[in-house]
Design a protein around this motif. Structure first.
Motif, PDB file in Angstrom:
ATOM      1  N   GLU A 173      -2.043  -4.471 -12.301  1.00  0.00           N
ATOM      2  CA  GLU A 173      -1.377  -3.199 -12.587  1.00  0.00           C
ATOM      3  C   GLU A 173      -1.291  -2.311 -11.345  1.00  0.00           C
ATOM      4  OE1 GLU A 173      -2.630  -5.047 -16.210  1.00  0.00           O
ATOM      5  OE2 GLU A 173      -3.728  -4.528 -14.365  1.00  0.00           O
ATOM      6  N   LEU A 174      -2.223  -2.513 -10.402  1.00  0.00           N
ATOM      7  CA  LEU A 174      -2.188  -1.735  -9.167  1.00  0.00           C
ATOM      8  C   LEU A 174      -0.921  -2.034  -8.377  1.00  0.00           C
ATOM      9  CD1 LEU A 174      -3.789   0.214  -7.313  1.00  0.00           C
ATOM     10  CD2 LEU A 174      -4.817  -1.789  -6.250  1.00  0.00           C
ATOM     11  N   GLU A 175      -0.526  -3.289  -8.358  1.00  0.00           N
ATOM     12  CA  GLU A 175       0.705  -3.665  -7.663  1.00  0.00           C
ATOM     13  C   GLU A 175       1.931  -3.199  -8.437  1.00  0.00           C
ATOM     14  OE1 GLU A 175       0.905  -7.710  -5.899  1.00  0.00           O
ATOM     15  OE2 GLU A 175      -1.080  -7.913  -6.792  1.00  0.00           O
ATOM     16  N   GLU A 176       1.865  -3.289  -9.749  1.00  0.00           N
ATOM     17  CA  GLU A 176       3.011  -2.874 -10.562  1.00  0.00           C
ATOM     18  C   GLU A 176       3.334  -1.399 -10.345  1.00  0.00           C
ATOM     19  OE1 GLU A 176       1.870  -3.934 -14.502  1.00  0.00           O
ATOM     20  OE2 GLU A 176       2.781  -5.938 -14.384  1.00  0.00           O
ATOM     21  N   SER A 177       2.295  -0.583 -10.206  1.00  0.00           N
ATOM     22  CA  SER A 177       2.544   0.839  -9.944  1.00  0.00           C
ATOM     23  C   SER A 177       3.223   1.032  -8.598  1.00  0.00           C
ATOM     24  CB  SER A 177       1.219   1.615  -9.986  1.00  0.00           C
ATOM     25  OG  SER A 177       0.345   1.165  -8.952  1.00  0.00           O
ATOM     26  N   GLY A 178       2.842   0.206  -7.616  1.00  0.00           N
ATOM     27  CA  GLY A 178       3.498   0.290  -6.314  1.00  0.00           C
ATOM     28  C   GLY A 178       4.931  -0.193  -6.359  1.00  0.00           C
ATOM     29  N   ARG A 179       5.175  -1.250  -7.136  1.00  0.00           N
ATOM     30  CA  ARG A 179       6.552  -1.759  -7.258  1.00  0.00           C
ATOM     31  C   ARG A 179       7.453  -0.739  -7.937  1.00  0.00           C
ATOM     32  NH1 ARG A 179       6.806  -7.341  -6.536  1.00  0.00           N
ATOM     33  NH2 ARG A 179       9.078  -6.992  -6.516  1.00  0.00           N
ATOM     34  N   SER A 184       7.871  -2.989  -1.648  1.00  0.00           N
ATOM     35  CA  SER A 184       8.072  -4.431  -1.738  1.00  0.00           C
ATOM     36  C   SER A 184       6.728  -5.107  -1.962  1.00  0.00           C
ATOM     37  CB  SER A 184       8.714  -4.958  -0.450  1.00  0.00           C
ATOM     38  OG  SER A 184       7.840  -4.764   0.653  1.00  0.00           O
ATOM     39  N   ARG A 185       6.751  -6.436  -2.172  1.00  0.00           N
ATOM     40  CA  ARG A 185       5.502  -7.146  -2.416  1.00  0.00           C
ATOM     41  C   ARG A 185       4.573  -7.075  -1.191  1.00  0.00           C
ATOM     42  NH1 ARG A 185       3.669 -10.556  -6.204  1.00  0.00           N
ATOM     43  NH2 ARG A 185       5.704 -10.634  -7.225  1.00  0.00           N
ATOM     44  N   LEU A 186       5.146  -7.208  -0.002  1.00  0.00           N
ATOM     45  CA  LEU A 186       4.338  -7.121   1.208  1.00  0.00           C
ATOM     46  C   LEU A 186       3.782  -5.717   1.415  1.00  0.00           C
ATOM     47  CD1 LEU A 186       6.244  -9.309   3.847  1.00  0.00           C
ATOM     48  CD2 LEU A 186       4.022  -9.764   2.773  1.00  0.00           C
ATOM     49  N   GLN A 187       4.565  -4.710   1.099  1.00  0.00           N
ATOM     50  CA  GLN A 187       4.080  -3.335   1.209  1.00  0.00           C
ATOM     51  C   GLN A 187       2.946  -3.067   0.226  1.00  0.00           C
ATOM     52  OE1 GLN A 187       7.823  -1.244   0.668  1.00  0.00           O
ATOM     53  NE2 GLN A 187       7.902  -0.688   2.850  1.00  0.00           N
ATOM     54  N   CYS A 188       3.067  -3.628  -0.971  1.00  0.00           N
ATOM     55  CA  CYS A 188       1.980  -3.506  -1.944  1.00  0.00           C
ATOM     56  C   CYS A 188       0.714  -4.188  -1.430  1.00  0.00           C
ATOM     57  CB  CYS A 188       2.394  -4.112  -3.285  1.00  0.00           C
ATOM     58  SG  CYS A 188       3.639  -3.180  -4.196  1.00  0.00           S
ATOM     59  N   LEU A 189       0.912  -5.308  -0.732  1.00  0.00           N
ATOM     60  CA  LEU A 189      -0.238  -6.056  -0.233  1.00  0.00           C
ATOM     61  C   LEU A 189      -1.020  -5.253   0.798  1.00  0.00           C
ATOM     62  CD1 LEU A 189      -1.961  -8.613   0.060  1.00  0.00           C
ATOM     63  CD2 LEU A 189      -0.254  -9.474   1.679  1.00  0.00           C
ATOM     64  N   TYR A 190      -0.325  -4.755   1.853  1.00  0.00           N
ATOM     65  CA  TYR A 190      -1.088  -4.108   2.923  1.00  0.00           C
ATOM     66  C   TYR A 190      -1.330  -2.619   2.695  1.00  0.00           C
ATOM     67  CZ  TYR A 190       3.259  -2.280   5.085  1.00  0.00           C
ATOM     68  OH  TYR A 190       4.440  -1.625   5.351  1.00  0.00           O
ATOM     69  N   LYS A 191      -0.625  -1.996   1.725  1.00  0.00           N
ATOM     70  CA  LYS A 191      -0.870  -0.585   1.440  1.00  0.00           C
ATOM     71  C   LYS A 191      -1.820  -0.366   0.263  1.00  0.00           C
ATOM     72  CE  LYS A 191       3.386   1.478   3.279  1.00  0.00           C
ATOM     73  NZ  LYS A 191       4.592   2.287   2.951  1.00  0.00           N
ATOM     74  N   LEU A 192      -1.797  -1.282  -0.703  1.00  0.00           N
ATOM     75  CA  LEU A 192      -2.598  -1.088  -1.918  1.00  0.00           C
ATOM     76  C   LEU A 192      -3.733  -2.102  -2.052  1.00  0.00           C
ATOM     77  CD1 LEU A 192       0.316  -0.413  -4.446  1.00  0.00           C
ATOM     78  CD2 LEU A 192      -1.086   1.265  -3.236  1.00  0.00           C
ATOM     79  N   ILE A 193      -3.429  -3.386  -1.829  1.00  0.00           N
ATOM     80  CA  ILE A 193      -4.408  -4.436  -2.098  1.00  0.00           C
ATOM     81  C   ILE A 193      -5.426  -4.567  -0.968  1.00  0.00           C
ATOM     82  CG2 ILE A 193      -4.712  -6.870  -2.650  1.00  0.00           C
ATOM     83  CD1 ILE A 193      -3.272  -5.222  -4.771  1.00  0.00           C
TER      84      ILE A 193
END
Length: 282
Positions: A173-179, A184-193
């Motif tokens: 859900e953390l990535e879904e909020s970013g999407r 983008s998926r890469l932005q979610c990776l290095y900004k959130l995950i």
């Protein structure tokens, strides 16, 4: 009866700690003996039977730092360890994230995860000959590049598996909020995950660096020039065919464990939390 119960409770509470202290003493005894021996003088090193030096001397340390290539070996170990750690950690983040998020969508990724862990069961000795022949054919033996590739190869499987296990514990859900916010998926990776996975990332980077710092077999096979050798190989120079400079060897070994010891003390919280997450979650 109450007194007996209290005594048993106290004894059972003390026993685990006493066992831990005893085990710690057994483990640390050779290390303490090595450090104490390094401070003995050359005149009393072989003749003294005392655990502690009769007179503290820095002669062996002066010899190691001033008359040998110890500092060169130290720099080589640090450079190779840092480069392998950064490279292995970067690929582990990408590989672990891909396995964690796509193993339910792509057939075969679950088997690949098990295969990564199974790779750690193969000893390095079995791969030395094909690895050396491959490097010889492409002409990179006796170079730092050969050691960099070899060390990265042996640290990546476990690191990817650990990062995959850690990413499994981070809610999707953390990535879904970013999407939803347009990442983008890469932005979610290095900004959130990645910020959340800090302990796991620290754990795999430390594992990679520690592997490079202690590895001897591959380095001794691939690095023949004295100026390229790392610390474990350089320590071998104190052991000759006929004689061994034990005092200098003890001093050099004591200096070799000092950087890693300080680093582990500083990063102990990240190591514990990262290893626990990598082994339990998933």
């Amino acid at each position: 009866m109450k007194n007996d119960f209290k005594i048993k409770k106290v004894v059972y509470g003390i026993l685990p700690y006493a066992a831990m202290i005893f085990a710690l003493g057994v483990i640390l005894l050779p290390v303490v003996s090595m450090v104490m021996s390094s401070f003995k003088s050359p005149e009393t090193f072989m003749s003294s039977t005392s655990f502690f030096p009769e007179k503290f001397s820095l002669d062996y340390y002066r010899n190691v730092l001033g008359k040998t290539h110890f500092l060169k070996y130290l720099i080589n170990s640090v450079v190779i360890g840092v480069l392998v750690s950064l490279f292995s950690t970067f690929l582990s983040i990408l590989g672990g994230y891909a396995l964690s998020r796509f193993k339910k969508r792509v057939k075969g990724l679950k088997f690949y995860t098990i295969f990564l862990l199974a790779l750690q069961m193969f000893p390095v000795v079995q791969l030395i000959i094909p690895l050396y022949l491959t490097f010889q054919k492409i002409g990179i033996t006796n170079t730092r590049l050969s050691v960099f590739i070899a060390y990265s190869t042996f640290t990546l499987p476990l690191n990817i598996w650990m990062m995959q296990s850690y990413f499994d514990g981070i809610p999707y859900e953390l990535e879904e909020s970013g999407r939803i916010d347009g990442c983008s998926r890469l932005q979610c990776l290095y900004k959130l995950i990645v910020p959340v996975a800090g302990p796991g990332i620290s754990s795999v980077s430390i594992f990679a660096f520690n592997y490079c710092w202690n590895e001897y077999l591959l380095g001794s096979l691939l690095l023949k020039t004295d100026g390229l050798r790392t610390l474990p190989i350089g320590l071998q120079n104190f052991m000759q065919e006929q004689t061994t400079d034990w005092g200098s060897l003890m001093s050099a070994s004591s200096l070799a464990i000092l950087p890693v010891l300080i680093f582990l003390i500083v990063m102990q919280k990240q190591i514990i939390s990262g290893m626990m997450a990598g082994s339990v979650k998933g």
